[in-house]
Design an enzyme around this catalytic site. Sequence first.
Site, PDB file in Angstrom:
ATOM      1  N   ALA A  72       0.841  -1.201   0.000  1.00  0.00           N
ATOM      2  CA  ALA A  72       0.000   0.000   0.000  1.00  0.00           C
ATOM      3  C   ALA A  72       0.877   1.253   0.000  1.00  0.00           C
ATOM      4  O   ALA A  72       0.505   2.276  -0.574  1.00  0.00           O
ATOM      5  CB  ALA A  72      -0.919  -0.001   1.216  1.00  0.00           C
ATOM      6  N   THR A  73       2.020   1.166   0.628  1.00  0.00           N
ATOM      7  CA  THR A  73       2.943   2.314   0.619  1.00  0.00           C
ATOM      8  C   THR A  73       3.275   2.693  -0.823  1.00  0.00           C
ATOM      9  O   THR A  73       3.255   3.876  -1.196  1.00  0.00           O
ATOM     10  CB  THR A  73       4.232   1.951   1.396  1.00  0.00           C
ATOM     11  OG1 THR A  73       3.876   1.651   2.746  1.00  0.00           O
ATOM     12  CG2 THR A  73       5.245   3.077   1.371  1.00  0.00           C
ATOM     13  N   ASN A 139      -5.048   3.768  11.515  1.00  0.00           N
ATOM     14  CA  ASN A 139      -4.383   2.537  11.948  1.00  0.00           C
ATOM     15  C   ASN A 139      -4.020   2.538  13.424  1.00  0.00           C
ATOM     16  O   ASN A 139      -3.900   1.489  14.038  1.00  0.00           O
ATOM     17  CB  ASN A 139      -3.122   2.295  11.111  1.00  0.00           C
ATOM     18  CG  ASN A 139      -2.231   3.508  11.023  1.00  0.00           C
ATOM     19  OD1 ASN A 139      -2.671   4.587  10.650  1.00  0.00           O
ATOM     20  ND2 ASN A 139      -0.969   3.361  11.367  1.00  0.00           N
ATOM     21  N   GLN A 167      -6.901   0.065   6.305  1.00  0.00           N
ATOM     22  CA  GLN A 167      -7.466  -0.528   7.528  1.00  0.00           C
ATOM     23  C   GLN A 167      -8.978  -0.742   7.431  1.00  0.00           C
ATOM     24  O   GLN A 167      -9.574  -1.348   8.328  1.00  0.00           O
ATOM     25  CB  GLN A 167      -7.151   0.360   8.746  1.00  0.00           C
ATOM     26  CG  GLN A 167      -5.660   0.501   9.036  1.00  0.00           C
ATOM     27  CD  GLN A 167      -5.047  -0.736   9.666  1.00  0.00           C
ATOM     28  OE1 GLN A 167      -5.737  -1.627  10.167  1.00  0.00           O
ATOM     29  NE2 GLN A 167      -3.719  -0.807   9.656  1.00  0.00           N
ATOM     30  N   SER A 184      -3.981  -2.861   0.985  1.00  0.00           N
ATOM     31  CA  SER A 184      -2.866  -3.761   1.277  1.00  0.00           C
ATOM     32  C   SER A 184      -3.412  -5.142   1.617  1.00  0.00           C
ATOM     33  O   SER A 184      -4.284  -5.258   2.482  1.00  0.00           O
ATOM     34  CB  SER A 184      -2.076  -3.207   2.467  1.00  0.00           C
ATOM     35  OG  SER A 184      -0.945  -3.987   2.707  1.00  0.00           O
ATOM     36  N   HIS A 186      -2.054  -7.689   3.183  1.00  0.00           N
ATOM     37  CA  HIS A 186      -1.744  -8.327   4.470  1.00  0.00           C
ATOM     38  C   HIS A 186      -2.557  -7.774   5.638  1.00  0.00           C
ATOM     39  O   HIS A 186      -2.494  -8.298   6.740  1.00  0.00           O
ATOM     40  CB  HIS A 186      -0.231  -8.294   4.757  1.00  0.00           C
ATOM     41  CG  HIS A 186       0.342  -6.964   5.153  1.00  0.00           C
ATOM     42  ND1 HIS A 186       0.591  -6.622   6.460  1.00  0.00           N
ATOM     43  CD2 HIS A 186       0.746  -5.895   4.417  1.00  0.00           C
ATOM     44  CE1 HIS A 186       1.145  -5.417   6.508  1.00  0.00           C
ATOM     45  NE2 HIS A 186       1.240  -4.948   5.284  1.00  0.00           N
ATOM     46  N   THR A 222       7.455  -7.921 -13.134  1.00  0.00           N
ATOM     47  CA  THR A 222       6.684  -9.161 -13.218  1.00  0.00           C
ATOM     48  C   THR A 222       5.816  -9.321 -11.980  1.00  0.00           C
ATOM     49  O   THR A 222       6.311  -9.237 -10.856  1.00  0.00           O
ATOM     50  CB  THR A 222       7.650 -10.359 -13.338  1.00  0.00           C
ATOM     51  OG1 THR A 222       8.491 -10.146 -14.475  1.00  0.00           O
ATOM     52  CG2 THR A 222       6.894 -11.660 -13.489  1.00  0.00           C
ATOM     53  N   CYS A 304       4.729   1.418  13.457  1.00  0.00           N
ATOM     54  CA  CYS A 304       5.813   2.180  12.832  1.00  0.00           C
ATOM     55  C   CYS A 304       6.426   3.173  13.805  1.00  0.00           C
ATOM     56  O   CYS A 304       7.626   3.401  13.797  1.00  0.00           O
ATOM     57  CB  CYS A 304       5.312   2.916  11.592  1.00  0.00           C
ATOM     58  SG  CYS A 304       3.587   2.737  11.276  1.00  0.00           S
TER      59      CYS A 304
HETATM   60  N1  PLP Z   1      -1.738   2.914   5.486  1.00  0.00           N
HETATM   61  C1  PLP Z   1      -2.156   2.448   6.668  1.00  0.00           C
HETATM   62  C2  PLP Z   1      -3.338   3.070   7.323  1.00  0.00           C
HETATM   63  C3  PLP Z   1      -1.492   1.384   7.275  1.00  0.00           C
HETATM   64  O1  PLP Z   1      -1.909   0.918   8.447  1.00  0.00           O
HETATM   65  C4  PLP Z   1      -0.364   0.827   6.623  1.00  0.00           C
HETATM   66  C5  PLP Z   1       0.422  -0.249   7.265  1.00  0.00           C
HETATM   67  O2  PLP Z   1       0.764  -0.156   8.439  1.00  0.00           O
HETATM   68  C6  PLP Z   1       0.010   1.333   5.376  1.00  0.00           C
HETATM   69  C7  PLP Z   1      -0.696   2.384   4.839  1.00  0.00           C
HETATM   70  C8  PLP Z   1       1.148   0.750   4.620  1.00  0.00           C
HETATM   71  O3  PLP Z   1       0.809  -0.531   4.134  1.00  0.00           O
HETATM   72  P1  PLP Z   1       1.903  -1.527   3.496  1.00  0.00           P
HETATM   73  O4  PLP Z   1       2.442  -2.311   4.648  1.00  0.00           O
HETATM   74  O5  PLP Z   1       1.160  -2.405   2.559  1.00  0.00           O
HETATM   75  O6  PLP Z   1       2.897  -0.695   2.830  1.00  0.00           O
END
Ligand code: PLP
Length: 358
Positions: A72-73, A139, A167, A184, A186, A222, A304
Amino acid sequence: MIYLDYQATTPLAPEALEAMLPWLSGPGSAGFANPHSPHRPGRAAAAAIEFAREQVAALLPSGGRVIFTGTATEAINLAIVGSKAKQVYVSAIEHAAVLDCAAAFAEVHTIGVDDDGLVDPQTSISPGTDLVAVMQVNNEIGTIQPVAALAEAAHRAGAQFLCDAVQGAGKLDPPAGADMIALSAHKLHGPKGIGALWVRDGLTLAPLIYGGGQEQGIRSGTLSPALCAGFGAAAALAIERREQDAAHVAALWRRARELLAGWALNGSAGRRWHGNLNVRREGLDVARLMSDLRDIAFSAGSACASGSGRPSHVLRAIGLSDAAAKSSVRLGFGRYSSLQEIEDACARINAAAAAQGV
Ligand code: PLP
């Protein structure tokens, strides 16, 4: 081990693992083929990716396309950098992926939140703004933002609206009115290493990663059929189990709140995802609590921010002092958490806090 860190990541659903396995095979099977190759095994892998894309798209509004990314980042970076936004509004409680990317590429205007951790739906956005980014569910404290109203405000100002739905995806309706949505896998019981950016039809983005032109020329490289298939299966399962998961989480929340009655809640009690319980206790030494309870996986603030020693920017934004922010813990639970685990964890957290005399 009691796992209470569902905002950091979620356990892989057995159904997602099952969907991945055929694409993780070696010699003697065709499952390892490059999905961008035109031969038969390549086309089979490509078909699995397109099936997964549709499963992920079912989490999202109609009228747009899904671009798979590594995380997602990356999806958020693609949205901000790829849209070439120069004037950007962000909420004060966005994830670092939004805050740091916007700060690196644009002039940033910050939208504050109230003491409940909510952005004002009446927030006005100045004309000339290119992009407004507000997340669906925070989050750290779980609060649900009024993203539909904020998307309208963005559009009135001529700006596009980016929603980080990491989230909220699979738990809530997709954010209405957004032009771009980041996800994301995961965080919804899919595998790590894959995310997605949903982009409204008609919106063009410059690539972030150049190369072979995969992912509609926007994200070269890929793709992993296994990761895509796991993401897709997890998305389908989230849709299927949405009400059941929400009811389970609400029951766990009620029990945890009863057991942690002496703790103050961070963030709105009502406008939140109830699988996020962020609580504080005056005078608590969180580092000591965590080292006393090594077999409970929970977090001090966000995953984080923890470890950096800095008080969380989210807890600061809701008006907590540094000391109050540093005496906060986040318990995150969900589909695979049991009532027994919640009861045991809360009892042990209370006992460990009592041993500190707080
Ligand atoms: N945005 C939110 C609200 C998140 O909680 C997170 C992950 O902690 C991210 C973005 C980033 O996700 P990814 O781990 O897939 O880069």
